[in-house]
Design an enzyme around this catalytic site. Structure first.
Site, PDB file in Angstrom:
ATOM      1  N   ARG A 136       0.789  -1.235   0.000  1.00 52.27           N
ATOM      2  CA  ARG A 136       0.000   0.000   0.000  1.00 52.27           C
ATOM      3  C   ARG A 136       0.821   1.285   0.000  1.00 52.27           C
ATOM      4  NH1 ARG A 136      -4.902   0.082   4.166  1.00 52.27           N
ATOM      5  NH2 ARG A 136      -3.208   0.048   5.702  1.00 52.27           N
ATOM      6  N   ASP A 137       2.140   1.196  -0.039  1.00 51.12           N
ATOM      7  CA  ASP A 137       2.953   2.417  -0.043  1.00 51.12           C
ATOM      8  C   ASP A 137       4.154   2.264  -0.969  1.00 51.12           C
ATOM      9  OD1 ASP A 137       3.549   5.023   0.643  1.00 51.12           O
ATOM     10  OD2 ASP A 137       4.564   4.500   2.509  1.00 51.12           O
TER      11      ASP A 137
END
Length: 289
Positions: free
Chosen positions: A89-90
């Site tokens: 997610r990053d």
């Protein structure tokens, strides 16, 4: 210590390894391997300022390394054998580390989502760097490996051109990421099949992207140039950024000037924010045309 517990499960050559974690006098600590080099964000920022970009072989090589790390992480099981369904997610240039040995390491699973992890964030907020978020992540919808692949498609395009693909201040341009990728990369003479591949990875619809990192890697591999040696390019990049060498035209070719005034990579900052928040009120603006 959530990140520490998760990081301790990760054991892959393209992931930063956790050595130890715990508490000392009531203060949590996390000890990880030292990667002697720079992060990709710093490298691209300084190359962009010099009017340079990495050779395509290096951009594809580092993208392939991150894909292999993601394939491992996405398939990871917990200690009891339960699939974690882990999503980073990053994915961003800030979290891709380049070592002097030519190693490429993905780091920072601090906001990773996995099965069984409780979400303490408010329902109308999401975590991550807006410039690399997939549409479904921006509005809090269901996420999968395709979410990380979207972000990595942007990272790869930025590595190929040393230019910014999305402006974080205008998140609604998520509708046109593929168009932007093509506009940036085609004038640079990047192989058309590779440009189309990144357009595919950054499709608005998750179902139109590769379903797994392994699938994405298989598609990237035959399109990745072998020359110049990608590890040599990365080592040279680190030396140039450190002020120990002058840019070599073959390893760090000059950028084209015809891709617009808003394409410069952000100047390097001491530390990028670990997360940003977006309101779900943007949902109406993110519907596909």
């Amino acid at each position: 210590l959530e990140e520490a517990r998760l990081s301790a499960l990760l054991n892959h050559p393209n992931l930063v390894q956790t050595i130890d974690f715990g508490e000392h006098e009531g203060v949590p600590f996390l000890a990880q391997e030292l990667v002697e080099g720079i992060d990709l964000a710093r490298g691209l920022s300084q190359l962009s300022a010099m009017g340079r970009r990495p050779a395509a072989s290096a951009a594809c090589f580092l993208t392939g390394a991150v894909l292999q790390a993601l394939d491992y992480a996405h398939k990871l099981d917990s200690l009891d054998g339960t699939p974690l369904q882990l999503i980073h997610r990053d994915i961003s240039p800030h979290n891709v580390l380049l070592g002097r040995s030519g190693a490429v390491k993905l780091t920072d699973f601090g906001i990773a989502r996995h099965e069984g992890r409780e979400e303490h964030a408010q329902a109308n907020r999401v975590k991550g760097k807006p410039a690399y978020m997939a549409p479904e992540q921006m509005v809090g919808d269901q996420r999968g490996p395709y979410t990380d692949i979207f972000a990595l498609g942007i990272v790869c395009a930025e590595a190929l051109g040393a230019v910014r693909i999305r402006n974080a201040k205008n998140v609604t341009n998520v509708l046109h990421v593929g168009r932007r990728v093509k506009a940036v990369l085609r004038p640079l003479g990047i192989r058309s099949e590779l440009v189309e591949l990144l357009d595919h990875w950054t499709n608005f619809e998750p179902s139109q992207r590769p379903a797994t990192a392994a699938e994405a890697y298989r598609a990237l591999k035959p399109l990745s140039p072998d020359s110049p040696d990608p590890k040599e390019v990365l080592r040279h990049l680190i030396d140039v950024v450190g002020g120990h060498a002058e840019p070599d035209d073959q390893l760090l070719p000059k950028k084209m000037d015809a891709v617009g005034d808003d394409t410069e990579i952000e100047a390097a900052r001491p530390e990028a924010p670990r997360e940003a928040t977006l309101e779900l009120g943007l949902t109406a603006n993110l519907a596909p045309p």
